[in-house]
Design a protein around this motif. Structure first.
Motif, PDB file in Angstrom:
ATOM      1  N   GLU A  30       0.840  -1.192   0.000  1.00  0.00           N
ATOM      2  CA  GLU A  30       0.000   0.000   0.000  1.00  0.00           C
ATOM      3  C   GLU A  30       0.876   1.244   0.000  1.00  0.00           C
ATOM      4  N   PRO A  53      -2.878   4.959   2.598  1.00  0.00           N
ATOM      5  CA  PRO A  53      -3.024   3.508   2.806  1.00  0.00           C
ATOM      6  C   PRO A  53      -4.248   2.902   2.133  1.00  0.00           C
ATOM      7  N   ARG A 113      -4.892   3.175  -0.948  1.00  0.00           N
ATOM      8  CA  ARG A 113      -4.428   2.710  -2.263  1.00  0.00           C
ATOM      9  C   ARG A 113      -3.612   1.451  -2.065  1.00  0.00           C
ATOM     10  N   LYS A 114      -4.201   0.330  -2.426  1.00  0.00           N
ATOM     11  CA  LYS A 114      -3.563  -0.964  -2.220  1.00  0.00           C
ATOM     12  C   LYS A 114      -3.230  -1.608  -3.562  1.00  0.00           C
TER      13      LYS A 114
END
Length: 126
Positions: A84, A89, A91-92
């Motif tokens: 991520e 966080p 956006r994985k």
């Protein structure tokens, strides 16, 4: 002829950054950050000591590849192994779908920032 100085027993050895920062020389790289990652304590231009022989654990800062581009990311194990963005966080990146090979180039073991910049200074002096 005089007596030897008792201080000779307490001489300091020189500090070797190679010995302190590098445990596996053939698998260690020093990269320079092009962005700041505030949550990880990385300033723009910081030197990152990256060990490609280490296995990341949950929460490790790693250098991974996203679409053939090196990026500084955070490794997470749960609910499934993924990477991520440090500052975002939500956006994985799924390790199986978004990455070539295994996606993790190496684990960041040390972060060397230039302390003169004062980027993390909470109370800047005017």
């Amino acid at each position: 002829m005089g007596f030897p100085s008792p201080a000779l027993d307490f001489t300091e050895q020189c500090i070797s950054l190679d010995q302190k920062l590098i445990s596996e020389p053939s698998a260690t790289y020093v990269l320079r950050s092009t962005d700041s990652h505030w949550k990880a304590g990385i300033m723009c231009g910081a030197y990152l000591v990256v060990d490609s022989s280490k296995t990341p654990c949950d929460g490790s800062i790693v250098v991974g590849t996203v679409h053939a581009e090196f990026r500084v990311l955070r490794y997470r194990k749960f609910p499934t192994p993924h990477l991520e963005e440090i500052d975002e966080p939500e956006r994985k990146f799924n390790l199986l779908d978004d990455f070539e090979d295994d996606g993790v180039f190496g684990v960041v073991t040390w972060i060397l920032n230039d302390a003169r910049a004062g980027e993390f200074d909470d109370v800047p002096v005017m």
